[in-house]
Scaffold this active site. Structure first.
Site, short mmCIF file in Angstrom:
data_model
loop_
_atom_site.label_atom_id
_atom_site.label_comp_id
_atom_site.label_asym_id
_atom_site.label_seq_id
_atom_site.Cartn_x
_atom_site.Cartn_y
_atom_site.Cartn_z
N LYS A 127 34.89 29.74 46.43
CA LYS A 127 36.22 30.30 46.67
C LYS A 127 36.76 29.68 47.96
CE LYS A 127 38.96 34.49 46.74
NZ LYS A 127 39.96 33.86 47.63
N ARG A 147 46.82 28.21 46.64
CA ARG A 147 46.80 27.92 45.21
C ARG A 147 47.97 26.99 44.86
NH1 ARG A 147 44.60 31.57 41.41
NH2 ARG A 147 44.37 30.52 39.38
N LYS A 206 35.89 37.72 42.16
CA LYS A 206 35.67 37.09 43.45
C LYS A 206 34.61 37.85 44.23
CE LYS A 206 39.90 39.38 45.05
NZ LYS A 206 41.27 39.16 45.57
#
Length: 530
Positions: free
Chosen positions: A270, A275, A456
């Site tokens: 991660k 993004r 996540k």
């Protein structure tokens, strides 16, 4: 459709307390609308499709001045602001005034009370968005004045709300989706009694509309297709290079729960970055024309030239990729998220800031591959393009990604071993990343969804003691309460504080009342609404 008729129907929707009644009224409005795409967007407070980069760029001062200028009587912008502080919402303020104060050549609308149409309002908003250069602020104000000056109070209420992007009528994306399904895919008849239609569209109709909205990011276009071509037309709608879709998101989860649910997981790092969605189309000269979009669907191509260069160099075919841009130092070590924001917010001196903040692109998903691409062999994997991959399992989307992008694919490991996942997490944290993403190997790509198929895993973090150093008043029924709080930390060794963020959600009305009572005596200075 006249804008007055639109405003009347929208007011009825705003008054409707039930969800089914809201959908029923909305479906009836859509069936009656000639400017269907525009009406569908307007009820959501949108002037343009979600993927459209145009913005009205009308600040509150310009809007207040425009309302005051068009209002009958000696109304000033200060009067509008005072009224806004009292009622908490600009639409309600505009509805309090009579308009048509100016006539003749100076009125920019002819001064006539010729009925406004939805199409005219949309055309005006488009002209407002196109205004640029010296004097553009005045141009935008004049254009808006032209429609407000012709508006009845009931129309001005929703004109003002459209300018701010908030219709406040209780209509969200789900209601619009269901209304399109009810209006054009089911039998077209609504139930209900007492004069209020209700709607409960079929699951199949809702699913067809939802999928089309996911791939187009434009409920207005979907409504038109549903009306004109039905479910068959919606089924033919696909992704398009240059038209971004919302990102699929992850929810929090544990390794133990994940492996119990799925048995195996695709494990990725991660990243602590931003993004992005990379769209590459043929440029007509044997190369690729590349656009980069942010998570908010904004075109950030100009700010990230190295991502464009990377895609042109390493993509084997036109494609839509999902990934992350990470700021790095000279050694390639990831920098904090705030560093990459410097690049996204840069409109000028990009080359200089590029030298100061380097970024890397890590692709972790492939949504579409275009022609020409010869494909590859593999069970249950298409062997030729073009192909949309939203409904393709993650395992196979990863194979497409690795085949189409020669460099920059984020590493991924599929495993059922909790110990291996823990080892991968330690390595990710040691490398300066946030943690891990765990993805169901068979998961499809659902734009905008924060479901349980992506999870996540972040390390536990320490709490901070923060001080409230600023606040903003709420809106609507919370207009008299402080609603957004700036929080700060004390600078070590100094008698001052530095802001670290804002907190605005999760409060009940009672909690906000108590916090406001406690903080209001400590307000040192105020600016704007009070």
């Amino acid at each position: 459709m006249e804008f007055a008729a639109f405003a009347e129907r929208v007011a009825e929707i705003e008054r409707e307390p039930s969800d089914l009644g809201t959908v029923g009224l909305l479906a009836a409005l859509l069936r009656d609308a000639d400017a269907l795409a525009t009406v569908t967007r307007f009820v959501q407070g949108r002037v343009f499709p979600a993927h459209d980069g145009r913005k009205l760029s009308v600040g509150s001062a310009t809007l207040h001045e425009t309302v005051a200028r068009a209002a009958a009587g000696s109304v000033t912008a200060a009067d509008v602001e005072d009224r806004l502080a009292a009622v908490g919402e600009i639409g309600a303020v505009a509805a309090d005034y009579e308009f048509g104060a100016q006539t003749g050549l100076g009125a920019f609308g002819g001064g006539s009370r010729e009925a406004l149409t939805v199409g005219e309002v949309q055309e005006t908003f488009a002209a407002v968005a196109d205004a640029e250069g010296d004097g553009s602020a005045d141009t935008r104000g004049d254009l808006l004045f032209g429609v407000f000056n012709r508006a009845e109070p009931s129309e001005a209420k929703y004109l003002a709300r459209l300018v701010t992007g908030e219709m406040r009528i209780g209509v969200g994306a789900g209601a619009v989706r269901d209304a399109i399904a009810e209006a054009f895919l089911d039998d077209g008849e609504t139930g209900g009694d007492g004069g209020v239609p209700t709607a409960d569209p079929s699951a199949a109709a809702v699913a067809a509309v939802e999928r089309a909205i996911q791939v187009t990011n434009d409920a207005g276009r979907v409504a038109v297709i549903a009306r004109d071509d039905g479910a068959a037309g919606l089924a033919e709608v696909g992704l398009a290079v240059g038209r971004p879709v919302e990102s699929m998101l992850a929810q929090a989860g544990t390794v133990t729960e994940t492996l119990a649910d799925w048995e195996t997981a695709v494990v990725e790092r991660k990243f602590d970055g931003a993004r992005v969605q990379v769209h590459a189309a043929p440029d007509g000269e044997g190369g690729l024309d590349v656009q980069v979009f942010s998570r908010n669907l904004e075109d950030v191509t100009h700010a990230l030239p190295e991502v464009v260069e990377h895609a042109r160099r390493h993509l084997a075919a036109p494609a839509i990729l999902d990934g992350e841009v990470v700021a790095v130092d000279d050694d390639g070590t990831p920098l904090p998220f705030q560093a990459v924001l410097r690049r996204f917010r840069r409109k000028h001196d990009v080359d200089r800031v590029r030298e100061e903040v380097a970024v890397e692109f890590h692709a972790f998903d492939c949504l579409h591959v275009g022609e020409p691409f010869d494909g590859f062999d593999g069970a249950e994997v298409p062997t030729a393009s073009p192909v949309d991959l939203l409904d393709t399992p993650l395992r196979d989307r990863r194979r497409w990604l690795e085949a189409v992008l020669g460099d920059g694919v984020a590493a991924a490991t599929e495993t059922a071993d909790a110990n291996e996942i823990e080892r991968l997490e330690r390595e990710a944290l040691a490398a300066g990343h946030e943690g891990l993403l765990l993805k169901r190997p068979t998961s499809t790509y659902d734009p905008g969804d924060r479901g349980a198929d992506w999870r996540k895993r972040k390390p536990d973090v320490e709490t901070l003691d923060l001080v409230v150093t600023g606040a903003e008043w709420g809106e609507g029924r919370r207009a008299s309460l402080l609603g957004t709080f700036e929080v700060s930390v004390r600078v070590a060794g100094e008698d001052r504080y530095t802001p670290v963020g804002k907190v605005a959600t999760g409060f009940t009305d009672d909690e906000l009342e108590r916090v406001t009572d406690r903080l209001e005596p400590a307000i040192g200075e105020a600016d704007g609404q009070t």
